[in-house]
Design an enzyme around this catalytic site. Structure first.
Site, short mmCIF file in Angstrom:
data_model
loop_
_atom_site.label_atom_id
_atom_site.label_comp_id
_atom_site.label_asym_id
_atom_site.label_seq_id
_atom_site.Cartn_x
_atom_site.Cartn_y
_atom_site.Cartn_z
N CYS A 77 134.80 83.12 34.43
CA CYS A 77 133.38 82.91 34.20
C CYS A 77 132.77 82.47 35.52
CB CYS A 77 133.22 81.80 33.15
SG CYS A 77 131.53 81.27 32.87
N CYS A 187 128.58 88.17 36.79
CA CYS A 187 128.85 87.49 35.51
C CYS A 187 129.84 88.37 34.76
CB CYS A 187 127.56 87.36 34.72
SG CYS A 187 127.79 86.88 32.98
#
Ligand code: DGL
Length: 281
Positions: A77, A187
Protein backbone atom coordinates in the site's frame (compact mmCIF):
# COMPACT_ATOMS: atom_id res chain seq x y z
CA UNK A 1 2.83 -21.66 11.12
CA UNK A 2 3.95 -23.91 8.29
CA UNK A 3 1.20 -24.59 5.80
CA UNK A 4 3.60 -26.00 3.26
CA UNK A 5 6.39 -24.58 1.18
CA UNK A 6 9.83 -23.69 2.48
CA UNK A 7 11.44 -20.61 3.88
CA UNK A 8 10.16 -17.66 5.82
CA UNK A 9 6.51 -16.67 5.98
CA UNK A 10 5.79 -13.41 4.16
CA UNK A 11 3.11 -11.02 5.42
CA UNK A 12 1.27 -8.45 3.30
CA UNK A 13 -1.19 -5.74 4.08
CA UNK A 14 -3.23 -3.03 2.42
CA UNK A 15 -6.34 -1.00 3.21
CA UNK A 16 -8.23 -3.46 1.03
CA UNK A 17 -7.85 -5.51 -2.13
CA UNK A 18 -5.27 -3.27 -3.86
CA UNK A 19 -2.29 -5.13 -2.45
CA UNK A 20 -3.56 -8.39 -3.94
CA UNK A 21 -1.94 -7.19 -7.18
CA UNK A 22 1.41 -7.06 -5.37
CA UNK A 23 0.80 -10.31 -3.47
CA UNK A 24 0.11 -12.04 -6.78
CA UNK A 25 3.39 -10.84 -8.32
CA UNK A 26 5.27 -12.09 -5.26
CA UNK A 27 3.68 -15.56 -5.19
CA UNK A 28 4.23 -15.95 -8.95
CA UNK A 29 7.91 -15.31 -8.34
CA UNK A 30 8.20 -17.15 -4.99
CA UNK A 31 5.50 -19.85 -5.01
CA UNK A 32 7.02 -21.99 -2.25
CA UNK A 33 6.62 -19.39 0.48
CA UNK A 34 3.75 -19.25 2.92
CA UNK A 35 1.98 -15.89 2.64
CA UNK A 36 -0.43 -14.04 4.92
CA UNK A 37 -2.52 -11.12 3.63
CA UNK A 38 -4.49 -8.62 5.69
CA UNK A 39 -7.06 -6.37 4.01
CA UNK A 40 -8.07 -3.65 6.45
CA UNK A 41 -11.19 -2.85 4.50
CA UNK A 42 -13.02 -1.73 7.65
CA UNK A 43 -10.81 1.38 7.40
CA UNK A 44 -10.62 1.69 3.63
CA UNK A 45 -9.75 4.13 2.11
CA UNK A 46 -6.54 5.07 3.87
CA UNK A 47 -5.72 7.82 1.35
CA UNK A 48 -7.69 10.71 2.88
CA UNK A 49 -6.86 9.80 6.51
CA UNK A 50 -4.30 11.64 8.67
CA UNK A 51 -0.90 9.90 8.57
CA UNK A 52 -0.94 9.28 12.34
CA UNK A 53 -4.09 7.21 11.97
CA UNK A 54 -2.64 5.18 9.09
CA UNK A 55 0.48 4.65 11.20
CA UNK A 56 -1.65 3.34 14.02
CA UNK A 57 -3.45 0.84 11.76
CA UNK A 58 -0.18 -0.24 10.14
CA UNK A 59 1.40 -0.90 13.51
CA UNK A 60 -1.57 -3.04 14.61
CA UNK A 61 -1.49 -5.07 11.41
CA UNK A 62 2.29 -5.57 11.54
CA UNK A 63 1.96 -6.91 15.07
CA UNK A 64 -0.85 -9.25 13.97
CA UNK A 65 1.23 -10.59 11.07
CA UNK A 66 4.38 -11.06 13.16
CA UNK A 67 2.36 -12.90 15.83
CA UNK A 68 1.26 -15.30 13.08
CA UNK A 69 4.78 -16.00 11.94
CA UNK A 70 5.57 -13.34 9.32
CA UNK A 71 9.31 -12.76 9.11
CA UNK A 72 9.16 -10.23 6.32
CA UNK A 73 6.32 -7.78 5.71
CA UNK A 74 5.35 -6.22 2.41
CA UNK A 75 3.49 -2.97 2.94
CA UNK A 76 1.45 -3.47 -0.23
CA UNK A 77 0.00 0.00 0.00
CA UNK A 78 1.62 3.25 -1.08
CA UNK A 79 -0.38 5.28 1.42
CA UNK A 80 0.63 3.13 4.40
CA UNK A 81 4.24 3.12 3.17
CA UNK A 82 4.18 6.92 3.00
CA UNK A 83 2.73 7.26 6.48
CA UNK A 84 4.29 4.38 8.37
CA UNK A 85 7.23 2.64 6.70
CA UNK A 86 9.89 4.54 8.64
CA UNK A 87 8.20 4.03 12.02
CA UNK A 88 7.49 0.34 11.33
CA UNK A 89 11.17 -0.21 10.59
CA UNK A 90 12.07 1.48 13.85
CA UNK A 91 9.57 -0.41 15.94
CA UNK A 92 9.76 -3.97 14.62
CA UNK A 93 12.63 -6.30 14.08
CA UNK A 94 11.52 -7.83 10.77
CA UNK A 95 12.45 -6.37 7.37
CA UNK A 96 9.74 -4.37 5.57
CA UNK A 97 9.41 -3.92 1.82
CA UNK A 98 7.35 -0.83 1.04
CA UNK A 99 5.86 0.82 -2.01
CA UNK A 100 6.51 4.25 -3.41
CA UNK A 101 5.57 5.75 -6.77
CA UNK A 102 8.05 4.57 -9.42
CA UNK A 103 9.44 8.04 -10.12
CA UNK A 104 12.95 6.73 -10.76
CA UNK A 105 12.22 4.34 -13.66
CA UNK A 106 9.73 6.80 -15.14
CA UNK A 107 12.34 9.59 -15.08
CA UNK A 108 14.92 7.30 -16.65
CA UNK A 109 12.58 6.17 -19.41
CA UNK A 110 10.82 9.40 -20.35
CA UNK A 111 11.64 10.90 -23.73
CA UNK A 112 9.25 13.84 -23.49
CA UNK A 113 10.56 14.86 -20.06
CA UNK A 114 7.06 14.68 -18.57
CA UNK A 115 5.86 11.96 -16.23
CA UNK A 116 2.42 11.55 -14.67
CA UNK A 117 1.73 10.12 -11.23
CA UNK A 118 -1.70 8.97 -10.12
CA UNK A 119 -1.78 8.50 -6.34
CA UNK A 120 -3.83 8.99 -3.19
CA UNK A 121 -3.75 12.19 -1.18
CA UNK A 122 -1.76 10.48 1.60
CA UNK A 123 0.94 9.33 -0.82
CA UNK A 124 1.13 12.58 -2.77
CA UNK A 125 1.52 14.70 0.34
CA UNK A 126 3.96 12.35 2.13
CA UNK A 127 7.68 12.93 2.71
CA UNK A 128 8.56 9.69 0.93
CA UNK A 129 7.14 10.93 -2.36
CA UNK A 130 8.67 14.40 -1.95
CA UNK A 131 12.11 12.91 -1.25
CA UNK A 132 11.90 10.44 -4.14
CA UNK A 133 10.79 13.15 -6.55
CA UNK A 134 13.58 15.49 -5.44
CA UNK A 135 16.14 12.73 -5.76
CA UNK A 136 15.09 11.02 -8.96
CA UNK A 137 12.92 13.29 -11.08
CA UNK A 138 15.90 15.35 -12.15
CA UNK A 139 15.28 16.76 -15.61
CA UNK A 140 11.69 15.54 -15.69
CA UNK A 141 8.54 17.45 -14.86
CA UNK A 142 6.23 15.49 -12.57
CA UNK A 143 2.48 15.91 -13.09
CA UNK A 144 0.69 14.58 -10.04
CA UNK A 145 -2.99 13.80 -9.84
CA UNK A 146 -4.93 12.58 -6.80
CA UNK A 147 -7.17 9.68 -7.83
CA UNK A 148 -10.04 10.64 -5.56
CA UNK A 149 -12.82 8.05 -5.52
CA UNK A 150 -10.93 5.38 -7.46
CA UNK A 151 -10.07 3.15 -4.49
CA UNK A 152 -13.73 3.07 -3.43
CA UNK A 153 -14.73 2.02 -6.95
CA UNK A 154 -12.20 -0.81 -7.05
CA UNK A 155 -13.36 -1.99 -3.63
CA UNK A 156 -16.96 -1.94 -4.80
CA UNK A 157 -16.14 -4.08 -7.85
CA UNK A 158 -16.88 -1.13 -10.16
CA UNK A 159 -13.55 -0.97 -12.00
CA UNK A 160 -15.17 -1.56 -15.38
CA UNK A 161 -18.23 0.69 -15.09
CA UNK A 162 -18.45 3.59 -17.57
CA UNK A 163 -18.53 6.07 -14.63
CA UNK A 164 -15.12 4.81 -13.49
CA UNK A 165 -13.71 5.21 -16.98
CA UNK A 166 -15.13 8.74 -17.10
CA UNK A 167 -13.48 9.61 -13.78
CA UNK A 168 -10.17 8.20 -14.98
CA UNK A 169 -10.43 10.24 -18.18
CA UNK A 170 -10.84 13.40 -16.11
CA UNK A 171 -7.72 12.53 -14.14
CA UNK A 172 -5.57 11.41 -17.04
CA UNK A 173 -6.50 13.92 -19.74
CA UNK A 174 -4.55 16.85 -18.21
CA UNK A 175 -1.45 14.62 -18.04
CA UNK A 176 -1.93 13.53 -21.62
CA UNK A 177 -2.33 17.19 -22.65
CA UNK A 178 0.96 17.91 -20.86
CA UNK A 179 2.70 15.36 -23.09
CA UNK A 180 3.52 12.72 -20.48
CA UNK A 181 4.91 9.49 -21.91
CA UNK A 182 5.04 7.66 -18.53
CA UNK A 183 2.09 7.21 -16.19
CA UNK A 184 3.02 5.80 -12.79
CA UNK A 185 0.39 3.96 -10.76
CA UNK A 186 1.06 5.28 -7.27
CA UNK A 187 -1.60 3.22 -5.51
CA UNK A 188 -1.86 -0.56 -5.53
CA UNK A 189 -5.62 -0.43 -6.14
CA UNK A 190 -5.00 1.22 -9.51
CA UNK A 191 -3.44 -1.98 -10.86
CA UNK A 192 -7.03 -3.22 -11.09
CA UNK A 193 -7.82 -0.30 -13.41
CA UNK A 194 -4.95 -1.04 -15.80
CA UNK A 195 -7.04 -2.22 -18.77
CA UNK A 196 -9.19 0.92 -18.53
CA UNK A 197 -6.17 3.19 -18.14
CA UNK A 198 -4.53 1.60 -21.19
CA UNK A 199 -7.68 2.34 -23.20
CA UNK A 200 -7.49 6.01 -22.24
CA UNK A 201 -3.81 6.87 -22.66
CA UNK A 202 -2.42 7.14 -26.20
CA UNK A 203 -0.35 4.31 -27.57
CA UNK A 204 3.29 4.93 -26.72
CA UNK A 205 2.52 6.09 -23.18
CA UNK A 206 3.98 3.56 -20.73
CA UNK A 207 1.91 2.71 -17.67
CA UNK A 208 4.16 1.67 -14.79
CA UNK A 209 2.77 -0.74 -12.20
CA UNK A 210 5.49 -1.45 -9.64
CA UNK A 211 4.22 -4.92 -8.62
CA UNK A 212 6.95 -6.89 -10.38
CA UNK A 213 9.71 -4.60 -9.10
CA UNK A 214 8.44 -5.13 -5.56
CA UNK A 215 8.45 -8.90 -6.06
CA UNK A 216 12.09 -8.71 -7.16
CA UNK A 217 12.90 -6.65 -4.08
CA UNK A 218 11.19 -9.21 -1.81
CA UNK A 219 13.33 -11.92 -3.38
CA UNK A 220 16.50 -9.85 -2.89
CA UNK A 221 15.70 -9.29 0.79
CA UNK A 222 15.00 -12.99 1.36
CA UNK A 223 18.19 -14.04 -0.41
CA UNK A 224 20.26 -11.72 1.76
CA UNK A 225 19.07 -13.56 4.89
CA UNK A 226 20.13 -16.84 6.54
CA UNK A 227 19.48 -20.14 4.76
CA UNK A 228 16.41 -21.07 6.79
CA UNK A 229 14.70 -17.94 5.49
CA UNK A 230 15.26 -18.94 1.94
CA UNK A 231 14.13 -22.57 2.09
CA UNK A 232 15.48 -25.25 -0.15
CA UNK A 233 14.57 -26.56 -3.55
CA UNK A 234 14.19 -29.92 -1.79
CA UNK A 235 11.25 -28.56 0.23
CA UNK A 236 8.08 -29.99 -1.21
CA UNK A 237 6.11 -27.43 -3.21
CA UNK A 238 2.72 -26.94 -1.60
CA UNK A 239 -0.25 -28.60 -3.30
CA UNK A 240 -1.91 -25.25 -3.59
CA UNK A 241 -0.54 -21.83 -2.80
CA UNK A 242 -0.01 -21.75 0.93
CA UNK A 243 -1.78 -18.47 1.53
CA UNK A 244 -4.02 -17.21 4.31
CA UNK A 245 -6.22 -14.14 3.98
CA UNK A 246 -7.74 -11.93 6.64
CA UNK A 247 -10.29 -9.15 6.20
CA UNK A 248 -11.55 -6.63 8.75
CA UNK A 249 -14.72 -6.24 6.63
CA UNK A 250 -16.29 -7.72 3.48
CA UNK A 251 -14.41 -11.02 3.07
CA UNK A 252 -16.52 -11.69 -0.04
CA UNK A 253 -14.84 -8.87 -1.98
CA UNK A 254 -11.37 -10.01 -1.01
CA UNK A 255 -12.24 -13.61 -1.97
CA UNK A 256 -13.58 -12.53 -5.36
CA UNK A 257 -10.51 -10.39 -6.04
CA UNK A 258 -8.10 -13.21 -5.23
CA UNK A 259 -10.16 -15.67 -7.27
CA UNK A 260 -10.03 -13.35 -10.28
CA UNK A 261 -6.23 -13.49 -10.09
CA UNK A 262 -5.54 -17.14 -9.30
CA UNK A 263 -8.66 -19.03 -10.34
CA UNK A 264 -9.87 -20.35 -7.00
CA UNK A 265 -11.57 -18.83 -3.98
CA UNK A 266 -9.39 -18.74 -0.90
CA UNK A 267 -10.82 -19.00 2.55
CA UNK A 268 -10.90 -15.61 4.23
CA UNK A 269 -10.77 -15.27 8.02
CA UNK A 270 -12.58 -12.36 9.61
CA UNK A 271 -10.55 -10.12 11.89
CA UNK A 272 -11.68 -7.17 14.01
CA UNK A 273 -10.13 -4.18 15.71
CA UNK A 274 -10.39 -3.94 19.47
CA UNK A 275 -8.52 -1.47 21.67
CA UNK A 276 -6.15 -0.61 18.83
CA UNK A 277 -5.30 -4.27 18.20
CA UNK A 278 -6.32 -6.58 15.41
CA UNK A 279 -7.86 -9.88 16.55
CA UNK A 280 -9.06 -13.05 14.86
CA UNK A 281 -12.80 -13.60 15.19
N1 DGL B 1 -3.93 0.64 -2.04
C1 DGL B 1 -3.49 1.69 -1.21
C2 DGL B 1 -2.38 2.49 -1.79
O1 DGL B 1 -1.57 1.93 -2.48
C3 DGL B 1 -4.51 2.36 -0.36
C4 DGL B 1 -5.40 3.32 -0.95
C5 DGL B 1 -6.42 3.81 0.02
O2 DGL B 1 -6.88 3.06 0.87
O3 DGL B 1 -6.77 4.99 -0.09
O4 DGL B 1 -2.23 3.66 -1.56
Amino acid sequence: MRLGGGGATIGFFDSGVGGVSVWHEVVKRLPRYVTLYVADNAHCPYGPRPPEQVQHFSRGIARFLIDRGARLIVVACNTASAAALASLREEFDVPFVGMEPAVKPASQQTETGHIGILATKGTASGDLFRDTSERYAIGATVHIQIGEGLVERVEAGQAYLPETEELLRQYLQPMIDSNVDQVVLGCTHYAFLLPVIRRIVPEGVAVIDPGTAVARQVERVLMSRPAEWIGSEADPAPQQLAARFFASDRPDILAATVEARIGWQPQIDRVAWQDGKLHSL
